[in-house]
Scaffold this active site. Structure first.
Site, short mmCIF file in Angstrom:
data_model
loop_
_atom_site.label_atom_id
_atom_site.label_comp_id
_atom_site.label_asym_id
_atom_site.label_seq_id
_atom_site.Cartn_x
_atom_site.Cartn_y
_atom_site.Cartn_z
N ASN A 18 -43.51 -76.57 -15.51
CA ASN A 18 -44.95 -76.34 -15.48
C ASN A 18 -45.60 -76.37 -16.85
O ASN A 18 -46.82 -76.43 -16.96
CB ASN A 18 -45.26 -75.04 -14.74
CG ASN A 18 -45.10 -75.22 -13.26
OD1 ASN A 18 -45.82 -75.98 -12.64
ND2 ASN A 18 -44.11 -74.55 -12.69
N GLU A 30 -40.38 -75.50 -7.41
CA GLU A 30 -40.13 -75.97 -8.78
C GLU A 30 -39.22 -75.04 -9.57
O GLU A 30 -39.56 -73.90 -9.84
CB GLU A 30 -41.47 -76.10 -9.53
CG GLU A 30 -42.24 -77.33 -9.10
CD GLU A 30 -43.64 -77.37 -9.69
OE1 GLU A 30 -44.02 -76.44 -10.42
OE2 GLU A 30 -44.34 -78.36 -9.40
N LYS A 46 -45.15 -81.62 1.97
CA LYS A 46 -44.79 -81.69 0.55
C LYS A 46 -45.38 -80.47 -0.13
O LYS A 46 -46.30 -79.84 0.36
CB LYS A 46 -45.30 -82.97 -0.09
CG LYS A 46 -46.78 -83.11 -0.28
CD LYS A 46 -47.45 -82.33 -1.38
CE LYS A 46 -46.80 -82.51 -2.72
NZ LYS A 46 -47.58 -81.70 -3.75
N SER A 75 -48.11 -83.35 -19.60
CA SER A 75 -48.04 -83.83 -20.98
C SER A 75 -47.16 -85.07 -21.11
O SER A 75 -46.48 -85.44 -20.18
CB SER A 75 -47.52 -82.73 -21.90
OG SER A 75 -48.34 -81.60 -21.78
N THR A 129 -50.71 -76.42 -3.06
CA THR A 129 -50.67 -77.88 -2.89
C THR A 129 -49.49 -78.26 -2.13
O THR A 129 -48.41 -78.49 -2.60
CB THR A 129 -50.77 -78.78 -4.09
OG1 THR A 129 -52.06 -78.66 -4.59
CG2 THR A 129 -50.66 -80.27 -3.71
N THR A 145 -44.38 -84.93 -4.72
CA THR A 145 -44.73 -84.93 -6.15
C THR A 145 -43.50 -84.43 -6.90
O THR A 145 -42.61 -85.22 -7.20
CB THR A 145 -45.97 -84.06 -6.45
OG1 THR A 145 -45.78 -82.76 -5.93
CG2 THR A 145 -47.21 -84.68 -5.83
#
Lengths: 404, 404
Positions: free
Chosen positions: A399, A280, A189, A404, A200, A162
């Site tokens: 994040n 991230e 992942k 959006s 996740t 992702t």
């Protein structure tokens, strides 16, 4: 055992889920991701055995594929796994569960196995139905192109990404070369949401070892407890975490379980480290080791508390060896220690001694990616390490903009 | 009772610690802050009574002034409080405790009271000794300029600020006008580190009520449980949190305790709301209300879990009504609920119904500072609200640069 790992790969060219004998895989683009990258993956076990084990999120708001795959695993058998990125199929109600069921049925039909032996895993946004008109053709394309070469492993690992920036593959050899040798392969992942338990994170591990389902389950639980359970990116727990182990028995060899479990743990530690390295927006990978603890549970509680402190994580981002924020977190735990006997070292400099000022904090260099925070509880001989990352502008950016 | 509060001030001109009869205060610049702003504060109770109560951080790595002030409170009496910003005096060992003791002794000498009745509170960086050569002259300057007017309250409130952008004062009237009326005043600081229980938060509350020390303690514990304990900025718990209540008895009136506790709670809720409104780098103030819970404890657990999610907090910063991240946090709790009976409303739009997609998320407007997240557990009749703020670039900036 720790999150540090050795590097005993089968060979430079054999890593990922097809590294062991008895497995094929494929990853294809089906249009679930707007980028046109791979997003549907099938992994097939060709046997002769179909032993399997799984560990899932403990989140009570679990996604449809988690509920489904738990049922599949009730008899300790998995013939195939179908995975998708581009949609988590979580909080999607009866329709979401029906879609998971439909996907498993379709895989079963294509591969001529029972739907009750097809595990499903999904990752992506929560609260949206999967576009079945795209997913099912993708499943067919993947089933039609299953292969057991390195490219198949690579395409599969790419298909579950992702916000990951790199695919994550692993392999290990267990036992002496010759008839007793077995191989472990795997892919993972999950660039954020790693924790409190799992997050996740989708992981598929494969092996050609001959295992009973009890042996597979024991080995997998031991391995995840020492690896993924000790990798905590942002303290959030996903609705979709899934770690599966599939054993084909194709090597004909039943490994010494102690050796197998050690190698599986080592492989999981490598994947966990890769997840944190790719978290991230992170600038730093932080290994928080608590030692001289009265119990391993104490050491783990302290390391986890520190790993979840936004103040510690922003300090590391700012290259600030702010040991006061570390001590402040240690103080929130129930671990055995005396405040005036705590030592804290950051990148090898003991900046806090006996609960107060230690060596010169200006000696600490936080320019490199890897940061070591070591906490001496002076209360025993046990230890535990948790991996996390810093809290950065990019984390906030990724994040705050994700859906959006 | 909730974090919402009414506004019954004694008068526009009387708020802060000198609002009730029997108190004087001063705040002066002593050079502990490099900015030259006020950093040393003294609050004196002139009696005739000297009843006091306190609530402190539960952090086991507590600062020297916390250890000292707990001892002071053992007999339920405080004659004066000395506070400083510009240094937390935490993790400073025996020298740090000696400095706290020395400060209390000096205040006692200047004000002709017993050092054992002088509470001390500090805030600022952890792990550095206080500059006593600056602090003690500041204490003298403050003691020499004690006054009971509004300016004294204002200067005192300014003197405890760290990264706060505004001073925080409060006042309340309890009871009918006339001989039965008593007044509550107070001040607070603490722009970050609010939680898990209390956080670097210093609060001094004053009242001219006639109270026993048991009454003061009961009222203060009830008030903090409903206010500061439900304000959680970044999940971190300070080493220095201190909330003190001083009662002078100067009104001659013993209040109805139910009324007094309600007013004290209301005053604390106003201060807690001001703390969250001024939290480091925050763009949004988020009120997380969990309702239809089986127990108040369930409601509180759920609201707190959601308030600590970096993913929820970054989503609000990004004006993204990402209810999946809310549900994902609800799922980590032990509260009574069924996943398919959960509803989530964001700013009045029920974006999640029965655990799945509800009203159109595009109807949610997150432009305003105040955000309401309401979680319906469908499991009972209890509720609880927790205040937090979003996670922003400015939070990362302020906290990565704070000590460097």
């Amino acid at each position: 055992m720790s999150l540090a790992h050795t590097n005993t790969h089968p060979s430079a060219a054999a890593t990922g889920v097809t590294a062991p004998a008895g497995f094929s895989a494929a990853g294809v683009p089906a249009g679930l991701k707007s980028t046109g990258k791979n997003d549907v993956v099938v992994v097939k076990n060709h046997g002769p055995e179909f032993t399997a084990a799984g560990v899932f999120t403990s989140n009570r708001v679990a996604a449809a594929p988690v509920h489904w795959s738990k049922q599949v695993l009730a008899d300790g058998r998995i013939d195939a796994v179908v995975l998708n990125s581009g949609g988590a199929n979580a909080c999607t109600g009866a329709e979401g569960f029906a879609n998971t069921h439909k996907t498993a049925e379709y895989v079963a039909q294509l591969l001529e196995v029972s739907a009750g032996d097809v595990a499903v895993a999904s990752t992506g946004l929560i609260g949206e139905q999967l576009p079945m008109d795209k997913l099912l053709p993708g499943v067919k394309a993947a089933a039609d192109t299953l292969a057991d070469d390195q490219n198949a492993s690579d395409q599969a690992a790419a298909g579950i990404m992702t916000t990951d920036t790199v695919p994550k593959l692993v392999s290990r050899i267990v036992g002496e070369s010759g008839s007793g040798q077995v191989i472990i392969g795997g892919m993972a992942k999950g660039a954020g949401m790693l924790a409190p338990a799992l997050a996740t994170m989708l992981v598929v591990l494969t092996t050609d070892a001959v295992l009973t389902s009890q042996q597979a389950d024991d080995a997998l639980r031991a391995a995840t407890a020492m690896s993924f359970d000790r990798a905590d990116s942002d303290g959030c727990m996903s609705t979709n975490d899934t770690v599966l182990l599939l054993a084909s028995g194709a090597s004909g060899a039943a490994p010494v379980m102690e050796e197998f479990t050690a190698a599986l743990t080592d492989a999981c530690c490598e994947l966990a480290a890769k997840l944190i390295e790719d978290a991230e927006g992170a600038d730093h990978t932080i290994a928080i080791r608590t030692y001289n603890a009265a119990t391993e549970a104490d050491a783990l509680e302290v390391s986890k508390a520190v790993s979840r402190s936004n103040l510690v994580k922003t300090a590391v981002f700012g290259k600030d060896p702010n040991w006061g924020r570390v001590l402040s977190e240690v103080g929130t735990t129930k671990a055995a220690f005396e405040p005036d006997e705590l030592n804290v070292s950051i990148n090898g400099v003991m900046v806090c001694k006996n609960g107060g000022v230690g060596e010169d904090r200006n000696l600490v260099n936080l320019d490199e990616r890897n940061v070591s925070i070591e906490i001496d509880l002076n209360a025993g001989t046990e230890q535990a390490t948790v991996l996390t990352n810093d809290l950065t502008h990019d984390y906030v950016h990724e994040n705050s903009a994700y859906s959006s």
